[in-house]
Scaffold this active site. Sequence first.
Site, PDB file in Angstrom:
ATOM      1  N   SER A 146       0.824  -1.265  -0.361  1.00  0.00           N
ATOM      2  CA  SER A 146       0.048  -0.159   0.467  1.00  0.00           C
ATOM      3  C   SER A 146       0.266   1.189   0.250  1.00  0.00           C
ATOM      4  O   SER A 146       2.015   1.103   0.645  1.00  0.00           O
ATOM      5  CB  SER A 146      -0.856  -0.043   1.206  1.00  0.00           C
ATOM      6  OG  SER A 146      -0.179   0.192   2.388  1.00  0.00           O
TER       7      SER A 146
ATOM      8  N   ASP B 172      -1.829  -1.893  -3.688  1.00  0.00           N
ATOM      9  CA  ASP B 172      -2.690  -1.905  -3.327  1.00  0.00           C
ATOM     10  C   ASP B 172      -3.230  -0.414  -3.679  1.00  0.00           C
ATOM     11  O   ASP B 172      -2.452   0.428  -4.621  1.00  0.00           O
ATOM     12  CB  ASP B 172      -2.541  -1.538  -1.457  1.00  0.00           C
ATOM     13  CG  ASP B 172      -3.992  -2.024  -1.132  1.00  0.00           C
ATOM     14  OD1 ASP B 172      -5.462  -2.237  -1.684  1.00  0.00           O
ATOM     15  OD2 ASP B 172      -4.038  -2.561   0.158  1.00  0.00           O
ATOM     16  N   HIS B 173      -4.347   0.490  -3.226  1.00  0.00           N
ATOM     17  CA  HIS B 173      -5.291   1.676  -3.371  1.00  0.00           C
ATOM     18  C   HIS B 173      -4.300   2.651  -3.375  1.00  0.00           C
ATOM     19  O   HIS B 173      -3.177   2.933  -2.562  1.00  0.00           O
ATOM     20  CB  HIS B 173      -5.774   1.887  -1.962  1.00  0.00           C
ATOM     21  CG  HIS B 173      -7.006   0.904  -1.588  1.00  0.00           C
ATOM     22  ND1 HIS B 173      -7.561  -0.772  -1.215  1.00  0.00           N
ATOM     23  CD2 HIS B 173      -8.656   0.920  -1.915  1.00  0.00           C
ATOM     24  CE1 HIS B 173      -8.193  -1.064  -0.792  1.00  0.00           C
ATOM     25  NE2 HIS B 173      -9.247  -0.766  -1.498  1.00  0.00           N
TER      26      HIS B 173
ATOM     27  N   ASP C 247      -7.487   3.634  -7.824  1.00  0.00           N
ATOM     28  CA  ASP C 247      -8.706   3.481  -6.083  1.00  0.00           C
ATOM     29  C   ASP C 247      -9.242   5.169  -7.257  1.00  0.00           C
ATOM     30  O   ASP C 247      -9.131   6.102  -6.132  1.00  0.00           O
ATOM     31  CB  ASP C 247      -8.374   3.547  -5.066  1.00  0.00           C
ATOM     32  CG  ASP C 247      -9.730   3.871  -4.265  1.00  0.00           C
ATOM     33  OD1 ASP C 247     -10.617   3.868  -5.005  1.00  0.00           O
ATOM     34  OD2 ASP C 247      -9.303   3.524  -3.111  1.00  0.00           O
TER      35      ASP C 247
ATOM     36  N   GLU D 215      -8.900   2.336   5.283  1.00  0.00           N
ATOM     37  CA  GLU D 215      -8.122   1.618   5.067  1.00  0.00           C
ATOM     38  C   GLU D 215      -6.903   2.680   4.969  1.00  0.00           C
ATOM     39  O   GLU D 215      -6.939   3.257   4.022  1.00  0.00           O
ATOM     40  CB  GLU D 215      -8.296   0.685   4.205  1.00  0.00           C
ATOM     41  CG  GLU D 215      -6.870  -1.040   3.669  1.00  0.00           C
ATOM     42  CD  GLU D 215      -8.076  -2.041   3.248  1.00  0.00           C
ATOM     43  OE1 GLU D 215      -6.530  -3.077   2.950  1.00  0.00           O
ATOM     44  OE2 GLU D 215      -8.283  -1.992   2.876  1.00  0.00           O
TER      45      GLU D 215
ATOM     46  N   HIS E  87     -14.012  -1.583   4.783  1.00  0.00           N
ATOM     47  CA  HIS E  87     -12.561  -1.563   4.763  1.00  0.00           C
ATOM     48  C   HIS E  87     -12.224  -1.376   6.306  1.00  0.00           C
ATOM     49  O   HIS E  87     -12.789  -0.710   7.616  1.00  0.00           O
ATOM     50  CB  HIS E  87     -11.960  -0.690   4.476  1.00  0.00           C
ATOM     51  CG  HIS E  87     -11.527  -0.797   2.890  1.00  0.00           C
ATOM     52  ND1 HIS E  87     -11.457   0.346   2.387  1.00  0.00           N
ATOM     53  CD2 HIS E  87     -11.319  -1.546   2.315  1.00  0.00           C
ATOM     54  CE1 HIS E  87     -11.145   0.232   0.437  1.00  0.00           C
ATOM     55  NE2 HIS E  87     -11.307  -1.521   0.799  1.00  0.00           N
TER      56      HIS E  87
ATOM     57  N   HIS F 211     -12.784  -6.418  -1.663  1.00  0.00           N
ATOM     58  CA  HIS F 211     -11.967  -5.703  -0.303  1.00  0.00           C
ATOM     59  C   HIS F 211     -12.951  -5.680   0.043  1.00  0.00           C
ATOM     60  O   HIS F 211     -14.100  -5.528   0.665  1.00  0.00           O
ATOM     61  CB  HIS F 211     -11.649  -4.579  -1.346  1.00  0.00           C
ATOM     62  CG  HIS F 211     -11.245  -3.812  -2.029  1.00  0.00           C
ATOM     63  ND1 HIS F 211     -10.334  -3.018  -2.493  1.00  0.00           N
ATOM     64  CD2 HIS F 211     -10.013  -4.714  -2.403  1.00  0.00           C
ATOM     65  CE1 HIS F 211      -9.976  -3.222  -3.785  1.00  0.00           C
ATOM     66  NE2 HIS F 211      -9.403  -4.337  -4.052  1.00  0.00           N
ATOM     67  N   GLY F 212     -11.973  -5.290   1.711  1.00  0.00           N
ATOM     68  CA  GLY F 212     -13.040  -5.070   2.906  1.00  0.00           C
ATOM     69  C   GLY F 212     -13.653  -6.253   3.701  1.00  0.00           C
ATOM     70  O   GLY F 212     -14.901  -6.458   4.233  1.00  0.00           O
TER      71      GLY F 212
ATOM     72  N   ASN G 232      -8.541  -9.334  -0.977  1.00  0.00           N
ATOM     73  CA  ASN G 232      -7.866  -8.280   0.505  1.00  0.00           C
ATOM     74  C   ASN G 232      -8.081  -8.743   1.707  1.00  0.00           C
ATOM     75  O   ASN G 232      -9.076  -8.552   2.010  1.00  0.00           O
ATOM     76  CB  ASN G 232      -7.708  -7.123  -0.107  1.00  0.00           C
ATOM     77  CG  ASN G 232      -7.194  -5.953  -1.566  1.00  0.00           C
ATOM     78  OD1 ASN G 232      -6.783  -7.297  -2.386  1.00  0.00           O
ATOM     79  ND2 ASN G 232      -6.948  -5.125  -1.895  1.00  0.00           N
ATOM     80  N   VAL G 233      -6.534  -9.510   2.557  1.00  0.00           N
ATOM     81  CA  VAL G 233      -6.505  -9.661   3.306  1.00  0.00           C
ATOM     82  C   VAL G 233      -5.871  -9.178   4.458  1.00  0.00           C
ATOM     83  O   VAL G 233      -5.093  -9.640   3.947  1.00  0.00           O
ATOM     84  CB  VAL G 233      -6.879 -11.474   3.341  1.00  0.00           C
ATOM     85  CG1 VAL G 233      -8.013 -11.904   3.003  1.00  0.00           C
ATOM     86  CG2 VAL G 233      -6.018 -11.792   2.922  1.00  0.00           C
TER      87      VAL G 233
HETATM   88 ZN   LIG Z   1     -11.218  -0.441  -2.191  1.00  0.00          ZN
END
Ligand SMILES: [Zn+2]
Length: 341
Positions: free
Chosen positions: A53, A95-96, A131, A169, A211, A248-249, A270-271
Site C-alpha cells: 500500500s 494496493d489502493h 482507486d 484502510e 474496510h 475488498h473489505g 484482500n486480507v
Molecule cells: Zn477498496
Amino acid sequence: MPVADYKTYCTLLDRARSGRFALAAVNGTSLTTANAVLRGLAESKSDGIIQVSTGGGAFASGSSLKDMALGAISIAEHVHRAAERYPIYVALHTDHCLKDKLDKFVLPLVEETEKRRAAGRPNLFTAHMFDGSNLSLQENLEISAKLLERFAKNDLVLEIETGAVGGEEDDVVGEKSAKLYTTPEDTLEVARKLNSSGGRYLLAATFGNVHGVYKPGHVKLKPGVLKECQEVVVKTYGESARFYLVFHGGSGSTLSEIHEALDYGVVKMNVDTDMQYAFTRAIAGHMFKNYDGVLKVDGEVGNKKVYDPRSYLALAEAAMAERVKQAVSDLRSTGKTMFAS
Ligand SMILES: [Zn+2]
C-alpha cells in the site's frame, strides 16, 4: 518460483475464476511480513499475491524517508529474490492509490518497470491498483482507461474500484454517504470504457464491503450484486466481458458470504486486517509472558533472549503465516498452485 509474469498471472486468474477459488492478497510492509506471506502460501501449496500500500511503502522506506515508491521497490526486490526459493507463484500488486498519489506511487513504479523492460529484465510489479472510487464514475474511468493503455504496453494488470467501500484502510477513510453497492449500470459503463483497450484489468465492485474491521452486521453484504453485474455484462457484451472481481473489505465476512462471492467471479481477496491482528497477537503474547525479560524491572538486566527483536518477530511471522493459511483455505485455494500441475 519467480514472481508471476503477465502471462502466468493471467493464467492464474483464469484458473481461479473457472475453478471458483480466489488468490489471497496480503499486504507486505516489511521483510518479515513478506516472508510470512511466502511461507503461508508455500505451506498451503497455493499461489497468491503480496501487495504494497502507499502507507506500507512509506513505512518500508524508513521513517526518515517516508518515500512510498522507494519502500515498494525495496519490498518487491526482496520478494523477487526470495520467491525463487518457494514452490509457488506469487504476484506483486500495489494496493489502493488515490488520484492525488498516482504521481508519487504508481507512476514511478510503472517507470521503474519500463526501465527494467528496456534493459531486458522482468517487470517490477505484476499489477497496480488505481482507486478512483472517490471520484465520479466518469473521471474514475477516464483515468483508468489512460492507465490501462500504458499498462497494456508493459504487460501490467490494472485493478480498479467502483462504488465506495466503507470503513478505513491506511489513510483512506470511506464516507458514510458512500455508494456501498455498485450498480449493474456502473459496471456496464466500466466494460464499455475499458474493454476495447485489450488491457487486462480486475474490478473491485462494492457490495456492502467495509474496510478495516467491524463487528458482523455493521453493513449488509450482498454478494448477489456481483452476480447481477456479471449477468448484465455478459448479456450485453458477451462471455469475454465477464469480470475478474476483487473482494475488498472482507474482514468479518462469513465463510458462506465469501464462498458466494467466489461463485460469482471473485478471483482476488484482500486480507490485511486479520493478518495485522495475527502478527500483533503473537507479539503481545510474548510481551505479557516475558514481561520481566523484555523490561528491566527493579534494577534487573532483563533477558536478552526475549528482548532481541528477532525472538518475537519470528513468532509474529509464524503466526501470520498460519493466518495466511487460514485465508487461503477460506478462499478454496489450498493445494491449487499451478506449480504442482
Ligand atoms: Zn477498496
